[in-house]
Design a protein around this motif. Structure first.
Motif, short mmCIF file in Angstrom:
data_model
loop_
_atom_site.label_atom_id
_atom_site.label_comp_id
_atom_site.label_asym_id
_atom_site.label_seq_id
_atom_site.Cartn_x
_atom_site.Cartn_y
_atom_site.Cartn_z
N ASN A 153 34.73 83.68 17.36
CA ASN A 153 35.50 84.72 18.25
C ASN A 153 37.02 85.06 17.65
N PHE A 154 37.57 83.90 16.86
CA PHE A 154 38.85 84.07 16.30
C PHE A 154 38.87 83.54 14.86
N PRO A 155 38.22 84.38 13.93
CA PRO A 155 38.07 84.26 12.74
C PRO A 155 39.49 84.28 11.73
N HIS A 156 40.34 84.94 12.26
CA HIS A 156 41.75 84.97 11.47
C HIS A 156 42.29 83.57 11.84
N TYR A 157 42.51 82.90 13.17
CA TYR A 157 42.75 81.68 13.27
C TYR A 157 42.14 80.55 13.86
N SER A 158 41.20 80.31 12.64
CA SER A 158 40.19 79.30 12.92
C SER A 158 40.76 77.83 12.91
N GLY A 159 41.65 77.67 12.36
CA GLY A 159 42.37 76.23 12.40
C GLY A 159 43.03 76.14 13.86
N THR A 160 43.57 77.07 14.17
CA THR A 160 44.46 76.90 15.65
C THR A 160 43.09 76.83 16.69
N ALA A 161 42.02 77.69 16.49
CA ALA A 161 41.10 77.55 17.64
C ALA A 161 40.31 76.23 17.77
N VAL A 162 39.94 75.73 16.50
CA VAL A 162 39.62 74.47 16.31
C VAL A 162 40.41 73.53 17.01
N GLY A 163 41.61 73.42 16.61
CA GLY A 163 42.60 72.66 17.09
C GLY A 163 42.60 72.61 18.75
N ILE A 164 42.77 73.66 19.13
CA ILE A 164 42.64 74.12 20.79
C ILE A 164 41.53 73.25 21.20
N MET A 165 40.21 73.59 20.86
CA MET A 165 39.14 72.82 21.46
C MET A 165 39.04 71.60 20.92
N LYS A 166 39.46 71.09 20.00
CA LYS A 166 39.36 69.52 19.81
C LYS A 166 40.60 68.99 20.42
N GLY A 167 41.67 69.50 20.53
CA GLY A 167 42.77 68.93 21.21
C GLY A 167 42.65 68.72 22.76
N PHE A 168 41.90 69.73 23.38
CA PHE A 168 41.62 69.33 24.96
C PHE A 168 40.47 68.46 24.82
N LEU A 169 39.54 68.49 23.93
CA LEU A 169 38.64 67.17 23.96
C LEU A 169 39.29 65.70 23.88
N GLY A 170 40.45 65.86 22.95
CA GLY A 170 41.23 64.61 23.03
C GLY A 170 41.67 64.30 24.11
N LEU A 171 42.39 65.27 24.94
CA LEU A 171 43.11 64.96 26.24
C LEU A 171 42.01 64.69 27.27
N SER A 172 40.91 64.88 27.18
CA SER A 172 39.69 64.62 28.22
C SER A 172 39.55 63.32 28.65
N GLY A 173 39.81 62.33 27.65
CA GLY A 173 39.89 60.97 27.97
C GLY A 173 41.05 60.67 29.12
N ALA A 174 42.31 61.10 28.94
CA ALA A 174 43.18 60.73 29.71
C ALA A 174 43.05 61.63 31.23
N ILE A 175 42.52 62.79 31.21
CA ILE A 175 42.01 63.46 32.28
C ILE A 175 41.00 62.77 33.13
N LEU A 176 40.04 62.36 32.52
CA LEU A 176 38.82 61.38 33.07
C LEU A 176 39.52 60.32 33.85
N ILE A 177 40.37 59.60 33.06
CA ILE A 177 40.85 58.46 33.58
C ILE A 177 41.78 58.87 34.75
N GLN A 178 42.69 59.92 35.05
CA GLN A 178 43.25 60.38 35.86
C GLN A 178 42.50 60.50 37.29
N VAL A 179 41.43 61.23 37.12
CA VAL A 179 40.54 61.40 38.09
C VAL A 179 39.95 60.25 38.62
N TYR A 180 39.57 59.22 37.77
CA TYR A 180 38.97 58.05 38.23
C TYR A 180 40.14 57.06 38.93
#
Length: 551
Positions: A153-180
């Motif tokens: 979807n974002f071929p001009h900014y593939s690094g940024t797009a991957v960084g956003i997806m992978k970044g939120f995945l990295g944050l998900s551990g802290a998010i799940l622990i906050q919910v817990y």
């Protein structure tokens, strides 16, 4: 068919069928997909209820890593369904991948919860490994659907797009622990059940919206706004985690913090809505496909790379022209040296990083840290992981476009940083575990943004799902070597001499020295990849990005 048409008309009216909302849906799925990084929260109850020693627990954790990082099947399913660029097939590809992932996630964690709570008889170790493998394998399906869709979807900014997806995945551990901590604080068994329901339910609700849109729009401003939200969310989580260790939060304050977290998670939707309402969208159907075909034709006439050989320079009228085979499939990629260089670098970097996070609780215990302190370390690891994932994608994108810095150079730098982090932890000095986990966490997260993007640039995007998921197999390979054969073996050997429990710096010092040596080897391999590909980045990829920007 009429029902589908009516649904499509309603979605068009609400502007939910845009790549902006597709990105928001992917972000939300990523935010609940990081159960891989919460293993230290429920590993103590898994160890006590099942009667495991440290080596056995590390063996179970390795199957978690194998499941999460062996995503070839998800890549094959996604690629086969989207290869013909038919609109219904494009939807079916991501839809099927997310559905299969959700089923696996629920089955694996539910059976694990049933074993821990004695709803079923205590399973053999091999069966528990199968439960863990199934639950973790779901993450590779979620990751493939979201990352590959975002890159396309974002071929001009593939690094940024991957960084956003992978970044939120990295944050998900802290998010799940906050919910817990808000809903089930101190009840680790309930946390496993929460993973079964939440991590599978969110993808089921949002899978319809994750799809490829062949439109050219002003992507940079939207991605920048989502990036700012990610940074604010990361800062908020870090602030909350640190504040919670200074003050004892009551239930009311926990609920308030949780409500603010939900508002922050909802904010990308408002950004996407504002993006659609405030800007004039220049929508050209199939332009992305046409541009991709045109670029492939230009690149294939400009350069060619025989399998397994270095990049050959051929002097032309004004500049050197390089040859590379664009859009290699998995079989062709395996027979290139670049594939195996990436594999080795990832085995050293990702493998040692996973071994570190899997054993944070045990390392903290041997050094005298209290349980809430080790829980804080696990939560903060998610923040450092996020900063690495997001920062590496964004910064490498910016410097590649503006300065022509080849992306593998960032892999060299981050692997050297990980080496320093392992050495800091090995020292056993006061506070060294905090400082070392910051370095290792940031540099580990960086690999997850850099590797998929580099793979798409070297081997092409058509088979990106299968190729980068094949390279991630290096992660569980390295994790097994470092977690079981190094960390677990050395700890159990020391513990057997001291009464089944090891206390002191000697429990893990040798292990982290070995992992530091391994990541140094990985940085040397990444340096070799940088030297092999820098001409391709200088003459082809940077020029392609400039061409796309002009278009």
């Amino acid at each position: 068919m009429n029902n589908r048409s009516n649904l499509a008309m309603k979605m068009e009216k609400l502007k939910l069928n845009t790549k902006w909302f597709s990105t928001v849906a992917s972000v939300w799925i990523q935010c609940t997909s990081g159960s891989l990084y919460t293993f230290s929260i429920y590993s103590p109850i898994l160890k006590s209820t099942q009667g495991y020693d440290q080596s056995t627990l590390d063996t179970v954790s390795v199957f978690k890593d194998i499941g999460a990082n062996c995503g070839v099947l998800s890549g094959v399913l996604y690629t086969s369904a989207t290869s013909d660029h038919n609109s219904s097939a494009v939807v079916l590809g991501s839809w099927m991948v997310l559905l299969v992932g959700a089923i696996q996630c629920f089955a694996g964690y539910f059976l694990m919860w049933a074993a821990v709570t004695r709803l079923i008889p205590r399973p053999p170790v091999a069966v528990m490994c199968l439960f863990m493998l199934t639950a973790a394998h779901a993450q590779s399906f979620f990751n493939t659907a979201n990352v590959v869709t975002s890159v396309r979807n974002f071929p001009h900014y593939s690094g940024t797009a991957v960084g956003i997806m992978k970044g939120f995945l990295g944050l998900s551990g802290a998010i799940l622990i906050q919910v817990y901590q808000t809903l089930f604080n101190g009840k680790a068994a309930s946390f496993i059940l929460m993973l079964a329901l939440l991590s599978s339910g969110v993808p089921l609700l949002l899978l319809w919206f994750v799809r490829i849109y062949n439109v050219e729009e002003d992507d940079e401003k939207f991605l920048d706004r989502v990036s700012v939200i990610a940074l604010v969310l990361g800062g908020y989580l870090m602030f909350g985690i640190i504040l919670e260790q200074i003050f004892s939060f009551q239930l009311v304050l926990r609920v308030i913090m949780f409500v603010l977290l939900v508002i922050l998670l909802a904010s990308p939707l408002f950004v996407a809505t504002k993006r659609d309402n405030d800007s004039e969208i220049v929508s050209v159907r199939s332009r992305l496909i046409d541009n991709s075909k045109k670029l492939v034709e230009q690149d294939s006439t400009s350069y060619h790379r025989p399998h397994g050989h270095s990049y050959d320079c051929v002097d032309s009228s004004e500049e050197s022209r390089l040859v590379v085979v664009e859009n290699l499939n998995l079989w062709q990629s395996i027979f290139t040296l670049d594939f195996w260089i990436l594999f080795l670098a990832m085995a050293c970097g990702m493998g040692s990083g996973l071994a570190t996070v899997n054993n944070l609780s045990q390392v903290g215990g041997s050094l005298g840290y209290r349980r809430y302190e080790t829980s804080t370390l696990v939560s903060l690891w998610s923040i450092w992981n996020f900063l690495g994932r997001f920062g590496a994608g964004y910064i490498s994108d910016y410097l590649l476009r503006s300065r022509g810095c080849a992306r593998p150079l960032f892999m060299v730098i981050t692997l050297v940083g990980m080496t320093l982090g392992h050495l800091v932890i090995a020292s056993g000095l006061p506070g060294a575990l905090y400082a070392g986990s910051v370095l290792v966490g940031v540099c580990y997260g960086s690999q997850w943004s850099l590797m998929p993007t580099i793979a798409s640039e070297i081997f092409g995007v058509q088979h990106m799902g299968t190729i980068f998921n094949s390279i991630t197999i290096a992660c569980p390979v390295g994790s097994y070597i470092f977690s079981v054969r190094v960390v677990g073996y050395i700890y159990d050997k020391q513990a057997s001499e001291e009464g089944n429990k090891c206390i002191g710096t000697h429990c893990f010092t040798l292990s982290f020295l070995i992992m530091a040596s391994a990541t140094l080897l990985g940085s040397v391999a990444a340096l070799g990849l940088f030297l092999r590909t820098r001409q391709v980045y200088n003459h082809v990829i940077r020029r392609r990005l400039q061409h796309l920007s002009r278009d």
